[in-house]
Design an enzyme around this catalytic site. Structure first.
Site, PDB file in Angstrom:
ATOM      1  N   ASN A  81       1.023  -2.860   5.111  1.00 15.36           N
ATOM      2  CA  ASN A  81       1.700  -4.141   5.239  1.00 15.36           C
ATOM      3  C   ASN A  81       3.187  -3.950   5.535  1.00 15.36           C
ATOM      4  OD1 ASN A  81       1.479  -6.968   5.199  1.00 15.36           O
ATOM      5  ND2 ASN A  81       2.362  -7.052   3.146  1.00 15.36           N
TER       6      ASN A  81
ATOM      7  N   ARG B 182      -4.799   6.936   1.453  1.00 16.43           N
ATOM      8  CA  ARG B 182      -3.934   5.837   1.030  1.00 16.43           C
ATOM      9  C   ARG B 182      -4.507   5.095  -0.165  1.00 16.43           C
ATOM     10  NH1 ARG B 182      -5.220   1.523   4.637  1.00 16.43           N
ATOM     11  NH2 ARG B 182      -3.278   0.471   4.029  1.00 16.43           N
TER      12      ARG B 182
ATOM     13  N   CYS C  20       0.841  -1.193   0.000  1.00 17.16           N
ATOM     14  CA  CYS C  20       0.000   0.000   0.000  1.00 17.16           C
ATOM     15  C   CYS C  20       0.875   1.242   0.000  1.00 17.16           C
ATOM     16  CB  CYS C  20      -0.909   0.031   1.234  1.00 17.16           C
ATOM     17  SG  CYS C  20      -2.029  -1.375   1.369  1.00 17.16           S
TER      18      CYS C  20
END
Length: 325
Positions: free
Chosen positions: A79, A16, A2
């Protein structure tokens, strides 16, 4: 994988790209002030700041991927595979699981400084949400209009970094990502001078040559450099429409298209499932999805924030096409 960023005009914007190979029925989730937050190892929080964000489609609990509270503090979890380390419960510490991290902080904080105080005694514990939903390895970007930090759960505990660039991707750790920007200090939005050899008549055959060397691949290290360059040099008017539009363009510089990032599973590709943009000052969440490029907005302050039940809006994923004839 991401990418998160913030952007400041007259308003403060935070959001995001959520890049993954599988959707978990993401939805906009509003937690009103009197929804009771229950935690695995600490006391419940019965009254708190209202929160708006995008969460997994689990009815029992707001599993936020990213969110903003009514005081203007915003968080996104990204992540951090291979690096995130969650610990056993520790006496004398505030033992919070990763899936409780966003609710715990946003329910109580009015600023990033408040967040820092809460983090001093926080222990990130290794407790799954359920057998079907094990923990994801994460690190977090936390921002208000005045400052931004990165929180990473490492072997020796939580590491907190000041975030001067206002972006985050995935691996490696944030300090290494930030150091890597030194390798790109020559990039510019201006036409470069010929420093190769003055005696050679080298042509400026195209606009944009000042950014030659800017990464264009989809790795997390390259996305960090590209979104940082885009965000730091980004220009727009300061109206709401111009600011939101420009923010989505910043995220679009590193979005992932289906078919380009293969996962070791038949027919699975990582792609940008949704992009979010929060006006943290106004409590408005804007979003787009992979197939729906129309911007959809949900305003926190148009809901009854004194309630005690979650307020849910499923993401609009189908393409919205405006025919003019």
């Amino acid at each position: 994988m991401c990418t998160a960023s913030e952007y400041l005009t007259r308003g403060h914007y935070f959001g995001r790209n959520f890049d993954y190979e599988i959707s978990y029925f993401e939805r906009v989730c509003i937690t009103p002030r009197n929804y009771e937050f229950e935690f695995k190892k600490i006391d419940e929080i019965k009254s708190h700041h209202a929160i708006i964000g995008i969460a997994a489609g689990i009815d029992a609990y707001p599993l936020y991927y990213d969110a903003c509270n009514e005081k203007g503090v915003a968080i996104a979890g990204l992540n951090f595979a291979g690096n995130a380390i969650y610990r056993e419960c520790e006496e004398g510490m505030v033992n919070v699981t990763p899936f409780e991290f966003i609710p715990y902080l946003l329910s109580q904080s009015e600023s990033v400084e408040d967040v820092k105080e809460l983090l001093k005694d926080l222990n990130m514990v290794n407790i799954n949400f359920s057998e079907e939903l094990p923990l994801s390895p994460l690190h977090w970007m936390i921002s208000d209009r005045n400052s931004s930090i990165i929180v990473e759960p490492l072997e020796n505990g939580l590491k907190i970094y000041e975030n001067p660039v206002g972006v985050l991707t995935n691996n490696p750790s944030f300090d290494m990502q930030l150091f890597n920007l030194n390798n790109y200090r020559n990039l510019s939005v201006k036409t470069p001078e010929n420093t190769f050899a003055k005696e050679l008549d080298l042509d400026t055959y195209s606009r944009g040559m000042g950014a030659i060397g800017l990464p264009g691949d989809l790795s997390s290290a390259s996305r960090f450099v590209k979104v940082a360059f885009t965000k730091e040099n980004s220009f727009s008017g300061d109206s709401e429409a111009e600011s939101v539009s420009q923010f989505f363009h910043i995220l679009a510089s590193v979005e992932q298209q289906k078919g380009l990032t293969f996962i070791d599973d038949p027919d699975l590709y990582e792609y940008t499932i949704y992009s979010s943009c929060y006006n943290t000052d106004k409590g408005i969440l804007y979003y787009k999805t992979y197939d729906n490029h129309q911007i959809t907005a949900v305003d926190l302050n148009k809901e009854n924030l004194e309630g005690d039940s979650l307020i849910i809006y499923p993401l609009i994923n189908e393409a919205q096409i405006n025919f003019v004839n």
